[in-house]
Write an enzyme that holds these catalytic residues in place. Structure first.
Site, mmCIF file in Angstrom:
data_model
loop_
_atom_site.group_PDB
_atom_site.id
_atom_site.type_symbol
_atom_site.label_atom_id
_atom_site.label_comp_id
_atom_site.label_asym_id
_atom_site.label_seq_id
_atom_site.Cartn_x
_atom_site.Cartn_y
_atom_site.Cartn_z
ATOM 1 N N GLU A 162 -4.427 -13.386 -16.749
ATOM 2 C CA GLU A 162 -4.407 -13.929 -15.727
ATOM 3 C C GLU A 162 -3.134 -14.357 -16.044
ATOM 4 O OE1 GLU A 162 -6.219 -13.096 -12.897
ATOM 5 O OE2 GLU A 162 -7.591 -11.966 -13.968
ATOM 6 N N ARG B 108 0.483 -1.604 0.001
ATOM 7 C CA ARG B 108 -0.131 0.274 0.101
ATOM 8 C C ARG B 108 0.842 1.369 -0.480
ATOM 9 N NH1 ARG B 108 -5.455 -1.118 -0.353
ATOM 10 N NH2 ARG B 108 -5.432 -2.328 -1.815
ATOM 11 N N SER B 109 2.062 0.850 -0.439
ATOM 12 C CA SER B 109 3.242 1.967 -0.563
ATOM 13 C C SER B 109 2.516 3.074 -1.738
ATOM 14 C CB SER B 109 4.043 1.902 -1.043
ATOM 15 O OG SER B 109 4.175 1.352 -1.833
ATOM 16 N N GLY B 110 1.539 2.739 -2.552
ATOM 17 C CA GLY B 110 1.629 3.690 -3.752
ATOM 18 C C GLY B 110 1.961 3.229 -4.995
ATOM 19 N N LYS B 111 2.466 2.185 -5.693
ATOM 20 C CA LYS B 111 3.216 1.788 -6.360
ATOM 21 C C LYS B 111 2.512 1.383 -7.973
ATOM 22 C CE LYS B 111 4.356 -2.690 -4.023
ATOM 23 N NZ LYS B 111 2.794 -2.766 -3.520
ATOM 24 N N SER B 112 1.499 1.005 -6.887
ATOM 25 C CA SER B 112 0.669 0.290 -8.633
ATOM 26 C C SER B 112 -0.277 1.584 -9.009
ATOM 27 C CB SER B 112 -0.589 -0.937 -8.038
ATOM 28 O OG SER B 112 -0.307 -1.562 -7.299
ATOM 29 N N THR C 287 -0.888 -11.261 -11.877
ATOM 30 C CA THR C 287 0.108 -12.289 -11.061
ATOM 31 C C THR C 287 -0.756 -12.998 -9.445
ATOM 32 O OG1 THR C 287 1.495 -11.409 -9.408
ATOM 33 C CG2 THR C 287 2.288 -11.795 -11.985
ATOM 34 N N HIS D 89 -10.218 -3.413 -7.649
ATOM 35 C CA HIS D 89 -8.898 -2.910 -8.946
ATOM 36 C C HIS D 89 -9.551 -2.970 -10.324
ATOM 37 C CE1 HIS D 89 -5.582 -2.566 -6.068
ATOM 38 N NE2 HIS D 89 -5.023 -4.179 -5.776
ATOM 39 N N THR E 172 -11.919 -2.816 -10.970
ATOM 40 C CA THR E 172 -13.504 -1.207 -11.922
ATOM 41 C C THR E 172 -12.586 -0.211 -11.525
ATOM 42 O OG1 THR E 172 -14.915 -2.901 -10.184
ATOM 43 C CG2 THR E 172 -15.482 -0.007 -10.670
#
Ligand SMILES: Nc1nc2c(ncn2[C@@H]2O[C@H](COP(=O)(O)OP(=O)(O)OP(=O)(O)O)[C@@H](O)[C@H]2O)c(=O)[nH]1
Length: 176
Positions: free
Chosen positions: A63, A13-17, A36, A51, A53
């Protein structure tokens, strides 16, 4: 060196995505998301649905819990590919007792072959205390080694902390 390969790494939850998705979106290319994660319970199913949405209909989702090479080979020159994430992919291979260093070698070879720019999201997992079980220690070491190997080849490496990007190698694209 693979100038079209990028690594975005950080904690949970660092914001990387979000950062990696913004790099892909701003490129104007066809957005190809390679997931993955596998949903083992309802919380994970809900998380994945959220995610999907949030990403919206403008993404092609593939996938690939194990076979990233095939997913990368399917990308075309008009695409930008986001692999989210190397950590769950490595976990999946660990659970099948595959050779993790060999899998890393195959992943980098597939990135070199890929016709599209590739952004890999990964995690920094080694910042806590030394795990008390051998499997977790093995995983921690394998993840650290994989991140180093990707970073050595990548043209852009970004660490993300508290939602903020820290550029460790190369330069963010002009739209960021
Ligand atoms: N199977 C599958 N997994 C997905 C899909 N979309 C997202 N995911 C997974 O969701 C995971 C990322 O979600 P989170 O765990 O909420 O994010 P995080 O890594 O903690 O947080 P950030 O650092 O903010 O990215 C990745 O491992 C993805 O593979 C999808 O369409 N299918």
């Amino acid at each position: 060196m693979l100038s079209r390969l990028s690594l975005v790494t950080g904690g949970a939850r660092s914001g990387k995505s979000r950062l990696a998705e913004a790099i892909v979106t701003g490129s104007g290319r066809t957005r190809r998301y390679i997931a993955t994660a596998q949903a083992w319970d309802d919380e994970m199913r809900d998380r994945i649905a959220q995610h999907q949405t949030d990403r919206g209909a403008d993404w092609i989702t593939v996938e690939a819990p194990l076979d990233l090479s095939a997913a990368l080979d399917a990308a075309g020159p008009e695409d930008a590919v986001l692999i989210d994430c190397a950590t769950l992919w490595l976990t999946n291979h660990l659970l099948f007792e595959h050779d993790l260093d060999a899998e890393g070698t195959a992943l980098l070879a597939a990135c070199a072959r890929c016709k599209a720019p590739v952004i890999i999201v990964s995690n920094e997992v080694g910042w806590g205390i030394v795990p008390d079980n051998a499997l977790a220690r093995r995983f921690r070491d394998a993840q650290g080694r994989l991140n180093q190997r990707i970073a050595a080849q990548a043209g852009l490496v970004v660490g993300v902390m508290a939602g903020l990007p820290m550029v460790l190698k190369g330069q963010l694209p002009p739209w960021m």
